[in-house]
Design a protein around this motif. Sequence first.
Motif, PDB file in Angstrom:
ATOM      1  N   GLN B  33     -29.888  89.087   6.472  1.00 50.83           N
ATOM      2  CA  GLN B  33     -29.394  89.457   7.606  1.00 50.83           C
ATOM      3  C   GLN B  33     -28.801  88.333   8.633  1.00 50.83           C
ATOM      4  O   GLN B  33     -29.252  87.307   8.666  1.00 50.83           O
ATOM      5  CB  GLN B  33     -30.137  90.263   8.397  1.00 50.83           C
ATOM      6  CG  GLN B  33     -30.796  91.228   7.580  1.00 50.83           C
ATOM      7  CD  GLN B  33     -32.029  92.040   8.048  1.00 50.83           C
ATOM      8  OE1 GLN B  33     -32.447  91.768   9.273  1.00 50.83           O
ATOM      9  NE2 GLN B  33     -32.937  92.736   7.556  1.00 50.83           N
ATOM     10  N   LEU B  88     -27.975  83.456  13.835  1.00 51.53           N
ATOM     11  CA  LEU B  88     -28.994  83.426  13.015  1.00 51.53           C
ATOM     12  C   LEU B  88     -29.084  84.285  11.777  1.00 51.53           C
ATOM     13  O   LEU B  88     -28.502  85.214  11.697  1.00 51.53           O
ATOM     14  CB  LEU B  88     -30.490  83.943  14.033  1.00 51.53           C
ATOM     15  CG  LEU B  88     -30.755  83.033  15.199  1.00 51.53           C
ATOM     16  CD1 LEU B  88     -31.784  84.222  16.008  1.00 51.53           C
ATOM     17  CD2 LEU B  88     -31.636  82.084  14.937  1.00 51.53           C
ATOM     18  N   ASN B  96     -41.120  93.779   1.180  1.00 53.83           N
ATOM     19  CA  ASN B  96     -42.302  93.676   1.977  1.00 53.83           C
ATOM     20  C   ASN B  96     -42.806  92.599   2.406  1.00 53.83           C
ATOM     21  O   ASN B  96     -44.044  92.607   2.558  1.00 53.83           O
ATOM     22  CB  ASN B  96     -43.619  94.953   1.501  1.00 53.83           C
ATOM     23  CG  ASN B  96     -42.855  96.346   1.145  1.00 53.83           C
ATOM     24  OD1 ASN B  96     -41.927  96.614   2.191  1.00 53.83           O
ATOM     25  ND2 ASN B  96     -43.466  96.920   0.757  1.00 53.83           N
ATOM     26  N   THR B  97     -41.850  91.622   2.388  1.00 52.90           N
ATOM     27  CA  THR B  97     -42.374  90.336   3.267  1.00 52.90           C
ATOM     28  C   THR B  97     -41.660  90.284   4.468  1.00 52.90           C
ATOM     29  O   THR B  97     -40.540  90.376   4.334  1.00 52.90           O
ATOM     30  CB  THR B  97     -42.278  89.161   2.032  1.00 52.90           C
ATOM     31  OG1 THR B  97     -40.792  89.153   1.477  1.00 52.90           O
ATOM     32  CG2 THR B  97     -43.059  89.220   0.799  1.00 52.90           C
ATOM     33  N   PRO B  98     -42.081  89.479   5.223  1.00 51.02           N
ATOM     34  CA  PRO B  98     -41.502  88.963   6.506  1.00 51.02           C
ATOM     35  C   PRO B  98     -40.044  88.445   6.537  1.00 51.02           C
ATOM     36  O   PRO B  98     -40.087  87.529   5.518  1.00 51.02           O
ATOM     37  CB  PRO B  98     -42.745  88.254   7.307  1.00 51.02           C
ATOM     38  CG  PRO B  98     -43.942  88.484   6.725  1.00 51.02           C
ATOM     39  CD  PRO B  98     -43.577  88.649   5.286  1.00 51.02           C
ATOM     40  N   LEU B  99     -39.397  88.671   7.464  1.00 50.07           N
ATOM     41  CA  LEU B  99     -38.052  88.044   7.453  1.00 50.07           C
ATOM     42  C   LEU B  99     -38.394  86.595   7.781  1.00 50.07           C
ATOM     43  O   LEU B  99     -39.279  86.237   8.577  1.00 50.07           O
ATOM     44  CB  LEU B  99     -37.382  88.532   8.350  1.00 50.07           C
ATOM     45  CG  LEU B  99     -36.448  89.816   8.276  1.00 50.07           C
ATOM     46  CD1 LEU B  99     -35.885  90.120   9.671  1.00 50.07           C
ATOM     47  CD2 LEU B  99     -35.281  89.688   7.548  1.00 50.07           C
ATOM     48  N   PHE B 101     -36.583  83.321   9.254  1.00 53.33           N
ATOM     49  CA  PHE B 101     -35.313  83.082  10.099  1.00 53.33           C
ATOM     50  C   PHE B 101     -34.785  81.447   9.799  1.00 53.33           C
ATOM     51  O   PHE B 101     -35.758  80.655   9.753  1.00 53.33           O
ATOM     52  CB  PHE B 101     -35.455  83.186  11.467  1.00 53.33           C
ATOM     53  CG  PHE B 101     -35.366  84.736  11.765  1.00 53.33           C
ATOM     54  CD1 PHE B 101     -36.395  85.639  11.799  1.00 53.33           C
ATOM     55  CD2 PHE B 101     -34.091  85.196  12.438  1.00 53.33           C
ATOM     56  CE1 PHE B 101     -36.307  86.906  11.978  1.00 53.33           C
ATOM     57  CE2 PHE B 101     -33.870  86.483  12.825  1.00 53.33           C
ATOM     58  CZ  PHE B 101     -35.074  87.393  12.560  1.00 53.33           C
TER      59      PHE B 101
END
Lengths: 112, 111
Positions: B33, B88, B96-99, B101
Amino acid sequence: KAGVTQTPRYLIKTRGQQVTLSCSPISGHRSVSWYQQTPGQGLQFLFEYFSETQRNKGNFPGRFSGRQFSNSRSEMNVSTLELGDSALYLCASSWEIYNEQFFGPGTRLTVL
Amino acid sequence: TQLLEQSPQFLSIQEGENLTVYCNSSSVFSSLQWYRQEPGEGPVLLVTVVTGGEVKKLKRLTFQFGDARKDSSLHITAAQPGDTGLYLCAGVFRGNTPLVFGKGTRLSVIA
């Protein structure tokens, strides 16, 4: 549709105190994630809640905790504040876990 | 630890110029993203890319996902002062794992 709201927007605390930050997600969103943003480290994941359950936790000490209520609103708490906890704390909500995230404006915490 | 590297860190250009910013990783993304963050605000989602080689356009912004899904780029044509902000990229490395950045590219477009 109202966006993600965070309160308070600004907070000044002293070392050793504790703080509670609040986040209201977009209506219908069940997932709430919290991030810490600092100039040096960027955005770092704190934890994520889905339907009142913590699903994942980032690499932060136990002083950082959170919870989610049945209406999906979430709070995070930081105890025994340290100078290094000064940061912008961002909350984001999404329909499902880690889908496209909608961020609130953040709470700017300053620890003196 | 999966890392996202963004480059350049800072970019200052004149209105009307074109620019490209990059997001790279040594790991394969499940999806990626792009967000833009303005001072005093939270990041706002611009686009999500999922398929290797995918190109998406949003007005003057063109997003490309690398064939191997390890890198992405954002190209802005004829930049305007309203494009100023922190860009960003955020990747999901598996379900199902965190983004994760990147640290962002801070863009300043001067009128």
